[in-house]
Scaffold this motif. Sequence first.
Motif, PDB file in Angstrom:
ATOM      1  N   PHE A 232      56.673 -20.894  35.115  1.00 45.93           N
ATOM      2  CA  PHE A 232      57.183 -19.600  34.669  1.00 45.93           C
ATOM      3  C   PHE A 232      58.586 -19.849  34.133  1.00 45.93           C
TER       4      PHE A 232
ATOM      5  N   VAL B 251      59.884 -14.273  28.139  1.00 45.58           N
ATOM      6  CA  VAL B 251      59.039 -14.828  29.200  1.00 45.58           C
ATOM      7  C   VAL B 251      58.019 -15.775  28.580  1.00 45.58           C
TER       8      VAL B 251
ATOM      9  N   TYR C  61      55.259  -4.380  32.139  1.00 43.86           N
ATOM     10  CA  TYR C  61      56.474  -4.793  32.834  1.00 43.86           C
ATOM     11  C   TYR C  61      56.370  -6.222  33.331  1.00 43.86           C
ATOM     12  N   LEU C  62      57.520  -6.882  33.372  1.00 42.75           N
ATOM     13  CA  LEU C  62      57.696  -8.101  34.140  1.00 42.75           C
ATOM     14  C   LEU C  62      58.244  -7.666  35.481  1.00 42.75           C
TER      15      LEU C  62
ATOM     16  N   TYR D 252      49.745 -13.013  37.199  1.00 46.73           N
ATOM     17  CA  TYR D 252      50.266 -12.853  38.554  1.00 46.73           C
ATOM     18  C   TYR D 252      50.268 -14.212  39.237  1.00 46.73           C
TER      19      TYR D 252
ATOM     20  N   THR E  40      61.200  -9.407  27.076  1.00 52.56           N
ATOM     21  CA  THR E  40      61.579  -8.248  27.870  1.00 52.56           C
ATOM     22  C   THR E  40      62.498  -7.415  26.982  1.00 52.56           C
TER      23      THR E  40
ATOM     24  N   LEU F 110      53.085  -9.871  35.450  1.00 48.65           N
ATOM     25  CA  LEU F 110      53.109  -9.033  34.260  1.00 48.65           C
ATOM     26  C   LEU F 110      52.096  -7.941  34.514  1.00 48.65           C
TER      27      LEU F 110
ATOM     28  N   TRP G 167      58.379  -5.132  29.257  1.00 50.53           N
ATOM     29  CA  TRP G 167      57.859  -6.371  28.670  1.00 50.53           C
ATOM     30  C   TRP G 167      56.817  -6.044  27.614  1.00 50.53           C
TER      31      TRP G 167
ATOM     32  N   ALA H 267      56.004 -13.746  40.418  1.00 48.21           N
ATOM     33  CA  ALA H 267      56.186 -13.149  39.088  1.00 48.21           C
ATOM     34  C   ALA H 267      54.868 -12.529  38.653  1.00 48.21           C
TER      35      ALA H 267
ATOM     36  N   LEU I  38      59.590  -9.352  38.872  1.00 53.09           N
ATOM     37  CA  LEU I  38      60.068 -10.642  39.344  1.00 53.09           C
ATOM     38  C   LEU I  38      60.659 -10.474  40.735  1.00 53.09           C
TER      39      LEU I  38
ATOM     40  N   TYR J 119      61.820 -17.865  32.224  1.00 50.76           N
ATOM     41  CA  TYR J 119      62.407 -16.607  31.771  1.00 50.76           C
ATOM     42  C   TYR J 119      63.805 -16.894  31.240  1.00 50.76           C
TER      43      TYR J 119
END
Length: 182
Positions: A4, A53, A108-109, A133, A41, A150, A176, A148, A111, A6
Amino acid sequence: MEFFCYHRDRTGSLPLREELVEAHWSYMDRYAKELIARGPTMADDGETPTGSVHVVDLPDPAAARAFAFDEPNYQAGAYRDVLLRRWRNTLGRTMWDFPGGREGGNRYLVLGLGAGEPADLAPPPGEDALIAYGPLSSDDGTAWLGTAALVLAPDPDTARAVLTADRYADIEVHNWQFGGRS
């Protein structure tokens, strides 16, 4: 190994990002087969990017660091920092396989920054709202560092609820969008 990544934007970096959009996309095109998810994002205005992301399957942590730090926006100084962690794709699919598609609804992200014992290692019920996920871990995969996701959700609070609130030092929720070429 899945990672992942970001990249968080520097304040005022939008003109630089706009200048580099083709370089960024061309760079990501090189990783098309390895990408599990990608996208910006956005600020509350829905127009201004605040970060980028990328969830990517690469051979090892060194390849992941090269992916993150050779990225054109990073090289040009558009990003203020990079969060790079191992990630486990608990849904076993890419964002392009998400049954909800690319458009419609709020995405959405979410985190969760870990603290203490591992939490939310498996997806919560209602996987139909999960685009991606997975738990975050150290490079060697031994230490849990967070989660994390989405998520397709009606609002940020509903998105945040996919994680167990009291199990994290902090939970961030960012607007996101699906990324890549249209």
